[in-house]
Enzyme design. Structure first.
Site, PDB file in Angstrom:
ATOM      1  CG  HIS A   1      25.538  24.148  -7.540  1.00 60.31           C
ATOM      2  ND1 HIS A   1      24.944  24.703  -8.760  1.00 60.31           N
ATOM      3  CD2 HIS A   1      24.804  23.820  -6.611  1.00 60.31           C
ATOM      4  CE1 HIS A   1      23.672  24.704  -8.253  1.00 60.31           C
ATOM      5  NE2 HIS A   1      23.432  24.170  -7.269  1.00 60.31           N
TER       6      HIS A   1
ATOM      7  CG  HIS B   1      23.875  20.943  -2.917  1.00 59.99           C
ATOM      8  ND1 HIS B   1      23.623  21.902  -2.335  1.00 59.99           N
ATOM      9  CD2 HIS B   1      23.348  20.897  -4.226  1.00 59.99           C
ATOM     10  CE1 HIS B   1      22.830  22.658  -3.155  1.00 59.99           C
ATOM     11  NE2 HIS B   1      22.560  22.014  -4.304  1.00 59.99           N
TER      12      HIS B   1
HETATM   13  P1  5GP Z   1      20.442  24.409  -6.289  1.00 64.89           P
HETATM   14  O1  5GP Z   1      18.927  24.540  -5.570  1.00 64.89           O
HETATM   15  O2  5GP Z   1      20.693  25.142  -7.645  1.00 64.89           O
HETATM   16  O3  5GP Z   1      20.899  23.181  -6.316  1.00 64.89           O
HETATM   17  O4  5GP Z   1      21.243  25.035  -5.023  1.00 64.89           O
HETATM   18  C1  5GP Z   1      21.764  26.274  -5.105  1.00 64.89           C
HETATM   19  C2  5GP Z   1      22.289  26.575  -3.646  1.00 64.89           C
HETATM   20  O5  5GP Z   1      23.132  27.552  -3.599  1.00 64.89           O
HETATM   21  C3  5GP Z   1      21.307  26.474  -2.517  1.00 64.89           C
HETATM   22  O6  5GP Z   1      21.763  25.510  -1.633  1.00 64.89           O
HETATM   23  C4  5GP Z   1      21.363  27.973  -1.966  1.00 64.89           C
HETATM   24  O7  5GP Z   1      21.339  27.789  -0.571  1.00 64.89           O
HETATM   25  C5  5GP Z   1      22.834  28.413  -2.393  1.00 64.89           C
HETATM   26  N1  5GP Z   1      22.765  29.748  -2.535  1.00 64.89           N
HETATM   27  C6  5GP Z   1      22.051  30.623  -3.334  1.00 64.89           C
HETATM   28  N2  5GP Z   1      22.701  31.794  -3.466  1.00 64.89           N
HETATM   29  C7  5GP Z   1      23.947  31.782  -2.857  1.00 64.89           C
HETATM   30  C8  5GP Z   1      24.964  32.670  -2.367  1.00 64.89           C
HETATM   31  O8  5GP Z   1      24.867  33.954  -2.789  1.00 64.89           O
HETATM   32  N3  5GP Z   1      26.285  32.223  -1.934  1.00 64.89           N
HETATM   33  C9  5GP Z   1      26.232  31.078  -1.700  1.00 64.89           C
HETATM   34  N4  5GP Z   1      27.393  30.606  -0.910  1.00 64.89           N
HETATM   35  N5  5GP Z   1      25.263  30.078  -1.642  1.00 64.89           N
HETATM   36  C10 5GP Z   1      24.149  30.283  -2.321  1.00 64.89           C
END
Ligand code: 5GP
Length: 143
Positions: free
Chosen positions: A105, A107
């Site tokens: 993903h 951001h």
């Molecule tokens: P990472 O740390 O993997 O780059 O980011 C994961 C992102 O997913 C975080 O910014 C977190 O807030 C978001 N996130 C985690 N669980 C969920 C969820 O159930 N729904 C949504 N929409 N975002 C999520």
């Protein structure tokens, strides 16, 4: 790659399958975008390729090529929707780099002059607020 594999039960895979709700802002055949539930700034959203990969390191190049134009589209929409001064694009690979959900993903984080970011995976936002923000992004996409 660390040797870790793709887990089909990660939270974004569940969102892609419709098993868990999200505040969707955009969808096409290859991509889904929705509001981050723990936004680091007002309007923080995520762009997710539908093709399964753990992160950028194991992603298919064709899937990546389809995703980046959507990241650009959503970056412009978020900038307009929230009258942001700038946009940070962030993407983390593996725990040491801050990744917490293991489906690729991007951001899209609106930035405001003089304002810092809230912590990564910090406080859960109110769902009414996320719904309002999603609406603003959808309207901005419609131009
Ligand atoms: P990472 O740390 O993997 O780059 O980011 C994961 C992102 O997913 C975080 O910014 C977190 O807030 C978001 N996130 C985690 N669980 C969920 C969820 O159930 N729904 C949504 N929409 N975002 C999520």
């Amino acid at each position: 790659m660390s040797g870790a594999t793709y887990d089909t039960n990660n939270i974004f895979a569940k969102i892609l399958r419709g098993e868990i709700p999200c505040h969707k802002v955009y969808e096409d055949a290859d991509t889904l975008a929705f509001m981050d539930v723990m936004p680091q700034s007002k309007g923080h959203l995520l762009v997710v390729p539908k093709a399964p990969s753990r992160n950028l390191l194991d992603a298919d190049a064709t899937a990546l090529a389809k995703t980046i134009p959507v990241v650009q589209k959503l970056a412009n929409a978020a900038k307009d929707a929230f009258d942001a001064d700038g946009i940070s694009i962030m993407q983390f690979n593996e725990p040491a780099a801050g990744q917490t959900v293991y489906h690729l993903h991007f951001h899209v984080v609106p930035r405001y002059e003089g304002a810092g970011l809230k912590p990564h995976t910090g406080e859960m936002e109110d769902h009414g607020v996320l719904a309002d923000h999603a609406k603003l992004v959808i309207e901005a996409l419609q131009g």
